[in-house]
Design an enzyme around this catalytic site. Structure first.
Site, mmCIF file in Angstrom:
data_model
loop_
_atom_site.group_PDB
_atom_site.id
_atom_site.type_symbol
_atom_site.label_atom_id
_atom_site.label_comp_id
_atom_site.label_asym_id
_atom_site.label_seq_id
_atom_site.Cartn_x
_atom_site.Cartn_y
_atom_site.Cartn_z
ATOM 1 N N GLN A 140 0.860 -1.180 0.000
ATOM 2 C CA GLN A 140 0.000 0.000 0.000
ATOM 3 C C GLN A 140 0.900 1.235 0.000
ATOM 4 O O GLN A 140 1.614 1.483 0.977
ATOM 5 C CB GLN A 140 -0.883 -0.027 1.263
ATOM 6 C CG GLN A 140 -1.868 1.110 1.389
ATOM 7 C CD GLN A 140 -2.761 0.932 2.617
ATOM 8 O OE1 GLN A 140 -2.289 0.590 3.701
ATOM 9 N NE2 GLN A 140 -4.050 1.155 2.460
ATOM 10 N N HIS A 157 3.247 0.569 8.397
ATOM 11 C CA HIS A 157 2.471 -0.431 9.145
ATOM 12 C C HIS A 157 2.346 -1.708 8.342
ATOM 13 O O HIS A 157 2.625 -1.733 7.146
ATOM 14 C CB HIS A 157 1.089 0.092 9.539
ATOM 15 C CG HIS A 157 0.141 0.386 8.401
ATOM 16 N ND1 HIS A 157 0.047 1.613 7.785
ATOM 17 C CD2 HIS A 157 -0.763 -0.391 7.761
ATOM 18 C CE1 HIS A 157 -0.872 1.579 6.835
ATOM 19 N NE2 HIS A 157 -1.388 0.356 6.790
HETATM 20 C C1 V0V Z 1 4.119 6.258 15.675
HETATM 21 N N1 V0V Z 1 4.860 5.366 16.337
HETATM 22 C C2 V0V Z 1 5.097 4.331 15.539
HETATM 23 C C3 V0V Z 1 4.442 4.634 14.319
HETATM 24 N N2 V0V Z 1 3.835 5.842 14.442
HETATM 25 N N3 V0V Z 1 5.765 3.188 15.727
HETATM 26 C C4 V0V Z 1 5.815 2.324 14.710
HETATM 27 N N4 V0V Z 1 5.221 2.546 13.508
HETATM 28 C C5 V0V Z 1 4.534 3.685 13.279
HETATM 29 N N5 V0V Z 1 3.951 3.887 12.116
HETATM 30 C C6 V0V Z 1 5.373 5.469 17.717
HETATM 31 C C7 V0V Z 1 6.258 6.681 17.919
HETATM 32 O O1 V0V Z 1 7.581 6.375 17.581
HETATM 33 C C8 V0V Z 1 6.079 6.956 19.397
HETATM 34 O O2 V0V Z 1 6.856 6.069 20.133
HETATM 35 C C9 V0V Z 1 4.624 6.622 19.646
HETATM 36 O O3 V0V Z 1 4.268 5.683 18.589
HETATM 37 C C10 V0V Z 1 3.726 7.837 19.557
HETATM 38 O O4 V0V Z 1 3.993 8.470 18.321
HETATM 39 P P1 V0V Z 1 3.617 9.958 17.925
HETATM 40 O O5 V0V Z 1 4.556 10.386 16.871
HETATM 41 O O6 V0V Z 1 3.442 10.811 19.158
HETATM 42 O O7 V0V Z 1 2.256 9.771 17.184
HETATM 43 P P2 V0V Z 1 0.777 9.714 17.712
HETATM 44 O O8 V0V Z 1 0.699 9.068 19.061
HETATM 45 O O9 V0V Z 1 0.152 11.046 17.521
HETATM 46 O O10 V0V Z 1 0.194 8.737 16.596
HETATM 47 C C11 V0V Z 1 0.591 7.419 16.476
HETATM 48 C C12 V0V Z 1 -0.653 6.620 16.081
HETATM 49 C C13 V0V Z 1 -1.202 7.242 14.786
HETATM 50 C C14 V0V Z 1 -0.211 5.160 15.898
HETATM 51 C C15 V0V Z 1 -1.675 6.697 17.226
HETATM 52 O O11 V0V Z 1 -0.246 7.135 13.750
HETATM 53 C C16 V0V Z 1 -2.487 6.625 14.307
HETATM 54 O O12 V0V Z 1 -3.575 6.985 14.785
HETATM 55 N N6 V0V Z 1 -2.404 5.658 13.368
HETATM 56 C C17 V0V Z 1 -3.573 4.932 12.844
HETATM 57 C C18 V0V Z 1 -4.099 5.557 11.588
HETATM 58 C C19 V0V Z 1 -3.114 5.508 10.450
HETATM 59 O O13 V0V Z 1 -1.921 5.222 10.621
HETATM 60 N N7 V0V Z 1 -3.616 5.851 9.233
HETATM 61 C C20 V0V Z 1 -2.787 5.885 8.006
HETATM 62 C C21 V0V Z 1 -2.920 4.629 7.242
HETATM 63 P P3 V0V Z 1 7.629 6.514 21.463
HETATM 64 O O14 V0V Z 1 8.487 7.652 21.027
HETATM 65 O O15 V0V Z 1 6.513 6.932 22.403
HETATM 66 O O16 V0V Z 1 8.345 5.289 21.897
HETATM 67 S S1 V0V Z 1 -4.560 4.488 6.551
HETATM 68 C C22 V0V Z 1 -4.706 2.860 5.997
HETATM 69 O O17 V0V Z 1 -3.734 2.054 6.214
HETATM 70 C C23 V0V Z 1 -5.877 2.487 5.311
HETATM 71 C C24 V0V Z 1 -6.945 3.461 5.009
HETATM 72 C C25 V0V Z 1 -6.087 1.088 4.899
HETATM 73 O O18 V0V Z 1 -5.168 0.286 4.922
HETATM 74 O O19 V0V Z 1 -7.249 0.741 4.538
HETATM 75 CO CO CO Z 2 -3.228 0.124 5.614
#
Ligand code: V0V
Ligand code: CO
Length: 147
Positions: A65, A89
Site C-alpha cells: 500500500q 504499518h
Molecule cells: C508512531 N509510532 C510508531 C508509528 N507511528 N511506531 C511504529 N510505527 C509507526 N507507524 C510510535 C512513535 O515512535 C512513538 O513512540 C509513539 O508511537 C507515539 O507516536 P507519535 O509520533 O506521538 O504519534 P501519535 O501518538 O500522535 O500517533 C501514532 C498513532 C497514529 C499510531 C496513534 O499514527 C495513528 O492513529 N495511526 C492509525 C491511523 C493511520 O496510521 N492511518 C494511516 C494509514 P515513542 O516515542 O513513544 O516510543 S490508513 C490505511 O492504512 C488504510 C486506510 C487502509 O489500509 O485501509
Molecule cells: Co493500511
C-alpha cells in the site's frame, strides 16, 4: 476465539512517502508490479495506491500500500516529519473484525478505535497501537466487497 481462527494472512504492508504517484512508477515501471486500486480516504487523510506482484490477486496474496498524506494534520504527515519515507504499518487480514477485536482486547492489547473505521475498498479497519505491537503499528482489516 481460537488462535487458529484469528488471522488469515498479511493483507498489506504500507509504505509512506510524500508522493505515492511517484512511488507507483517505481513499482510498476522498474519492478513490473501491477496497480490494482487507488483511492483517497478523507477520514484517514491519505491517498493510497495498492500494488501487487500479479495482475490478479490470489486468495492470500499480500499487497503493498503506497500512501501519501493529503493534509498536514494527517497521522502520516506527522510520521513523515519524524521519519524518512519507509515502512509504516503491516495489516493482518481477518474474517470478522468484531470478534478478533474483542479477543485482542481480552488479551490486554490496545486498539486505537472503539469501533472499526472504513479502509481500502470499503474494508473495516482498526489498529493495534505500536506499544501493543512490539514497536510496530499493526492494522487489522476485514476486506470489503470491493477488495
Ligand atoms: C508512531 N509510532 C510508531 C508509528 N507511528 N511506531 C511504529 N510505527 C509507526 N507507524 C510510535 C512513535 O515512535 C512513538 O513512540 C509513539 O508511537 C507515539 O507516536 P507519535 O509520533 O506521538 O504519534 P501519535 O501518538 O500522535 O500517533 C501514532 C498513532 C497514529 C499510531 C496513534 O499514527 C495513528 O492513529 N495511526 C492509525 C491511523 C493511520 O496510521 N492511518 C494511516 C494509514 P515513542 O516515542 O513513544 O516510543 S490508513 C490505511 O492504512 C488504510 C486506510 C487502509 O489500509 O485501509
Ligand atoms: Co493500511
Amino acid at each position: 476465539m481460537e488462535n487458529s481462527d484469528l488471522f488469515l494472512c498479511i493483507d498489506h504492508v504500507a509504505y509512506v512517502c510524500p508522493d505515492a504517484e511517484e512511488a507507483v512508477k517505481y513499482y510498476t515501471e522498474v519492478l513490473g508490479w501491477h496497480e490494482l486500486h487507488r483511492e483517497v480516504n478523507d477520514e484517514q487523510g491519505v491517498f493510497e495506491i495498492m500494488v501487487a506482484p500479479a495482475a490478479e490477486l490470489t486468495e492470500h496474496m499480500t499487497q503493498v500500500q503506497l500512501i501519501s498524506p493529503t493534509r498536514e494534520d494527517a497521522t502520516t504527515a506527522k510520521w513523515l516529519e519524524k521519519n524518512r519515507p519507509g515502512l509504516h504499518h503491516m495489516a493482518w487480514r481477518v474474517a470478522d473484525i468484531d470478534s478478533v477485536s474483542a479477543t485482542l482486547r481480552e488479551r490486554g492489547l490496545t486498539l486505537l478505535y472503539e469501533q472499526p473505521r472504513i479502509g481500502t475498498g470499503g474494508s473495516k479497519i482498526n489498529f493495534l497501537h505500536p506499544k501493543s505491537g512490539k514497536g510496530v503499528l499493526i492494522e487489522v482489516v476485514q476486506p470489503g466487497s470491493g477488495h
